[in-house]
Design a protein around this motif. Structure first.
Motif, PDB file in Angstrom:
ATOM      1  N   ARG A 176      68.604 -92.508 -26.205  1.00  9.56           N
ATOM      2  CA  ARG A 176      68.419 -93.220 -27.464  1.00  9.56           C
ATOM      3  C   ARG A 176      68.389 -92.199 -28.592  1.00  9.56           C
ATOM      4  NH1 ARG A 176      63.813 -97.774 -25.816  1.00  9.56           N
ATOM      5  NH2 ARG A 176      65.033 -98.750 -24.149  1.00  9.56           N
ATOM      6  N   ALA A 177      69.569 -91.767 -28.973  1.00  7.65           N
ATOM      7  CA  ALA A 177      69.696 -90.716 -29.981  1.00  7.65           C
ATOM      8  C   ALA A 177      69.902 -91.317 -31.360  1.00  7.65           C
ATOM      9  CB  ALA A 177      70.868 -89.789 -29.638  1.00  7.65           C
ATOM     10  N   ASN A 207      66.850 -87.044 -33.479  1.00 10.29           N
ATOM     11  CA  ASN A 207      65.991 -87.602 -32.440  1.00 10.29           C
ATOM     12  C   ASN A 207      66.821 -87.875 -31.195  1.00 10.29           C
ATOM     13  OD1 ASN A 207      63.749 -88.737 -31.181  1.00 10.29           O
ATOM     14  ND2 ASN A 207      64.165 -90.767 -32.007  1.00 10.29           N
ATOM     15  N   ASN A 208      66.399 -87.325 -30.058  1.00  6.47           N
ATOM     16  CA  ASN A 208      67.038 -87.575 -28.775  1.00  6.47           C
ATOM     17  C   ASN A 208      65.964 -87.913 -27.756  1.00  6.47           C
ATOM     18  OD1 ASN A 208      70.151 -86.752 -28.713  1.00  6.47           O
ATOM     19  ND2 ASN A 208      69.088 -85.367 -30.111  1.00  6.47           N
ATOM     20  N   VAL A 235      61.400 -86.411 -24.886  1.00 13.18           N
ATOM     21  CA  VAL A 235      61.461 -86.698 -26.317  1.00 13.18           C
ATOM     22  C   VAL A 235      61.703 -85.393 -27.068  1.00 13.18           C
ATOM     23  CG1 VAL A 235      60.199 -87.556 -28.324  1.00 13.18           C
ATOM     24  CG2 VAL A 235      59.916 -88.676 -26.102  1.00 13.18           C
ATOM     25  N   TYR A 236      62.774 -85.385 -27.876  1.00 16.23           N
ATOM     26  CA  TYR A 236      63.090 -84.238 -28.725  1.00 16.23           C
ATOM     27  C   TYR A 236      63.292 -84.759 -30.147  1.00 16.23           C
ATOM     28  CZ  TYR A 236      64.486 -82.248 -24.196  1.00 16.23           C
ATOM     29  OH  TYR A 236      64.526 -81.837 -22.887  1.00 16.23           O
ATOM     30  N   GLU A 260      58.456 -80.550 -35.481  1.00 16.81           N
ATOM     31  CA  GLU A 260      59.044 -80.503 -34.148  1.00 16.81           C
ATOM     32  C   GLU A 260      58.178 -81.319 -33.192  1.00 16.81           C
ATOM     33  OE1 GLU A 260      58.701 -77.084 -31.025  1.00 16.81           O
ATOM     34  OE2 GLU A 260      60.478 -76.666 -32.252  1.00 16.81           O
ATOM     35  N   VAL A 261      58.823 -82.181 -32.427  1.00 17.74           N
ATOM     36  CA  VAL A 261      58.151 -82.962 -31.396  1.00 17.74           C
ATOM     37  C   VAL A 261      58.838 -82.671 -30.072  1.00 17.74           C
ATOM     38  CG1 VAL A 261      57.483 -85.253 -30.581  1.00 17.74           C
ATOM     39  CG2 VAL A 261      57.587 -84.791 -33.048  1.00 17.74           C
ATOM     40  N   ARG A 262      58.055 -82.282 -29.093  1.00 19.14           N
ATOM     41  CA  ARG A 262      58.559 -82.061 -27.739  1.00 19.14           C
ATOM     42  C   ARG A 262      57.591 -82.731 -26.778  1.00 19.14           C
ATOM     43  NH1 ARG A 262      62.103 -80.809 -30.464  1.00 19.14           N
ATOM     44  NH2 ARG A 262      63.405 -78.928 -30.477  1.00 19.14           N
TER      45      ARG A 262
END
Length: 683
Positions: A176-177, A207-208, A235-236, A260-262
């Protein structure tokens, strides 16, 4: 020209010329009184999967399932083989997207009150599908934007379904990019209207979220069934914003925002149903976990060489949810069900705040209430009875309640217990052929966001929440009337009227002398209407064409906890309108069409500001589709053709209670055209 006038003109221009299929081993027979569609009714659309079919059902609007506390009773309005989905991450719409169109037997539109599934009301779609041999489907959806955004090339999905003896299965991989961005100017004015500052910013977000999923279904010779589903997702997310700020008497400044979200999440769930006594017992279990660390940094550098200033916020939240549920149903003068559920929710959160010192080193600063653990144990028991009263009248009644225990360790936490009644009463009436009326009264207990208990900061928008350990779940009385009128060859139309009274609504409230955070306000009301229709244009001579329309209006009222004045609920949707045109050109495999949409929300109300952040006012797109090119479906869409922009209009006060204004912000950022392409097929 007003926004509504522009929308009306655009409409006039456009309208000119997880659980696998084993939930039932054999599809149930057609239900008398249901509005039924077979695959032949969708041939002109050349659908690839069950979801493609459902989206073309005249007048039917898919309602996403509400994320209830635990699993609770059914929400949404879509079933698969007469069953609700007993999961959260793997929703029924995603599952329908993995069912090949050749496996669909029919789609039934039924009234929720006539079903033996508590919680459903109004038109409900039941997708009846059969298991077959090994088959699969895939889709690739790249997207390109003209400004501020790199091409998005990684959005797509692939799935494989099949059956072996008494086992059905579906395996899926999807990403879901989404890439988005905007840029433009912002003007900051003093209270007297003079210009204080001008800003020029541009941002992009990438967002990926790749996810693996699997569903297994089993059906035994004795009528017992079992389902198992599992999913795992990464989640990236990367956000980049750069800007220049200038103003009279101010030093020019360059500002940079980086986020940044990882993280990752997984869910494992299943159910087992079997005959017991004169009824059937279903046992359901679910385990869900999510880890989503976030790092945000904002730095400002000055043209005169002064030391840079900056701040950094780090948050690492781990969420856990475990659910055990049992449902026993039987028939005795109607449909009966007893259900009991236990749900455990937990948030372990660590937040840290840093400031950049003159030497360029980030130094930690105190963030009271930012680190804590929030837990809830919840027990629910419900009894439901439904029956047909006459050939044109049926009812459903559900009563029960819940007991919950909320506790917070750290951040000024405390422990509290609550007992809340819940229930639903609905009546389905068919006063004449082609007209269905449903009335529902429901008492609902809302779900809390555990992050609202804790202190946090939004460095980019210069906002902070102090945290609030005193939060309690809101409770809502909802009264709804929905009427569905079959227009025969001309289509279908649905009118929904509703009113709600919300106790302990969650909105921004003052915390202490200077803080603010999500908190409870004693009472609020919400009233509105929705009118949605599908109009087939074949009877007036435009073969293969149809219009989908929707309009909605809503009024809400809550007493502002700061000023005591009545105002709308923060960010509440006040009005919207949508129009979609699709023309499947007869005797060809081509289709074209377009959409326009408008929406308007109430302002957000905070301790020191009132503002509205939104995108619009009008969105418009056109598409062209080749439905069968050597077995593939190709579609090109040109979006945002009416130049919707990203806006933020806000007034920031010295003190909103007494009225003096600090500054006024007027932001307009360009989004630009959005071009997307999709290619899909089966194997």
């Amino acid at each position: 020209m007003t926004t509504l006038a522009r929308f009306a003109l655009t409409v006039a221009m456009l309208s000119a010329p997880p659980f696998a299929l084993a939930q039932t081993a054999v599809p149930a027979p057609t239900v008398e009184g249901a509005r039924t569609y077979t695959p032949a009714d969708f041939e002109r659309y050349s659908p690839r999967n069950a979801l493609d079919m459902l989206q073309q059902v005249p007048g039917f609007v898919i309602r996403d399932a509400v994320q209830e506390r635990g699993l609770g009773q059914a929400t949404g309005n879509v079933l698969l083989n007469g069953q609700r989905l007993s999961g959260k991450s793997n929703d029924v719409l995603a599952q329908l997207g993995r069912i090949p169109a050749d496996n669909v037997v029919r789609i039934e539109i039924r009234d929720g009150a006539t079903l033996d599934i508590p919680g459903l009301s109004g038109p409900v779609a039941n997708v009846v599908a059969k298991a077959g041999g090994i088959s699969g489907s895939w889709k690739w959806q790249p997207e390109f934007r003209e400004y501020y955004t790199d091409p998005q090339l990684t959005r797509g999905e692939v799935s494989v379904s099949g059956a072996y003896r008494s086992i059905d299965y579906t395996l899926g991989l999807e990403n879901r990019a989404n890439h988005s961005g905007a840029g433009g100017g912002t003007d900051i004015y003093n209270a007297d209207g003079t210009l204080r500052e001008t800003r020029v910013d541009a941002w992009t977000g990438e967002n990926n979220q790749p996810r693996l999923s699997a569903t297994l279904g089993w059906h035994g010779a004795d009528g017992a069934t079992g389902n198992l589903n599992a999913s795992w997702q990464k989640v990236y997310f990367d956000y980049v914003e750069d800007g220049l700020r200038v103003g009279p008497g101010l030093v020019d400044r360059e500002r940079a925002v980086r986020q940044e979200v990882r993280g990752y999440n997984y869910e494992v769930g299943g159910d087992y149903e079997f005959g017991l006594g004169s009824g059937r017992l279903k046992l359901i279990g679910l385990n869900r976990y999510e880890d989503r660390p976030v790092l945000t940094t904002v730095e400002t550098r000055f043209a005169d060489g002064a030391p840079a200033v900056g701040s950094r916020f780090i948050r690492d939240g781990e969420e856990t949810e475990r659910i055990a549920r049992g449902e026993y149903r039987w028939k005795a003068g109607g449909d009966w069900q007893l259900s009991a559920e236990y749900a455990f929710n937990r948030l372990d959160n660590v937040s840290e705040l840093y400031l950049l010192d003159p030497g360029g080193i980030y130094q930690p600063v105190a963030l009271p209430g930012g680190t804590a653990t929030v837990e809830e144990d919840r027990y629910e028991a419900m009894a439901t009875y439904g029956r047909t009263l006459s050939p044109t009248l049926s009812m459903q009644l559900s009563v029960g309640g819940e007991y919950s225990r909320l506790s917070q360790a750290g951040g000024g936490g405390l422990t509290r217990a609550f007992r809340r009644p819940k229930g639903l009463a609905s009546v389905a009436w068919k006063p004449m052929p082609g007209l269905d009326v449903n009335v529902q009264l429901q008492r609902r207990v809302g779900q809390l966001n555990f992050y609202d208990f804790l202190a946090s900061v939004d460095l980019n928008e210069d906002q902070a929440n102090a945290g609030n350990p005193d939060l309690v779940p809101p409770q809502t009385w909802e009264l709804e009337l929905e009427a569905v009128r079959d227009l025969g060859a001309y289509g279908n139309t649905t009118l929904r009227l509703y009113t709600q009274r919300i106790d302990d609504i969650v909105d921004i409230v003052p915390i202490g002398e200077t803080g603010e955070s999500p908190g409870n306000i004693d009472r609020a009301t919400r009233h509105g209407l929705e009118w949605k229709s599908t109009f087939n244009l074949d009877p007036i001579g435009w073969r293969g064409a149809k219009l989908d329309t929707a309009v909605g209006f809503e009024e809400s009222r809550v007493r502002d906890p700061l000023t005591g004045e009545l105002r709308p609920i923060s960010n509440n949707l006040q009005e919207y309108a949508e129009l979609g045109l699709r023309h499947d050109v007869p005797a060809t495999d081509w289709a074209w069409g377009g959409n326009v949409g408008y929406s308007f929300h109430a302002r957000d109300y905070r301790l020191t500001e009132v503002g509205r952040m939104w995108e619009g006012p009008i969105w418009g797109s056109l598409f062209i589709e080749r439905k069968n090119l050597k077995g593939l479906t190709l579609r090109f869409t040109a979006g945002n053709l009416l130049d919707a922009t990203s806006m933020w209009d806000r007034v920031v006060y010295v003190d909103r209670r007494t009225g003096p204004v600090d500054f006024i912000e007027d932001r307009h950022r360009r989004i630009g055209p959005v071009y997307s392409f999709s290619v899909s097929g089966t194997f």
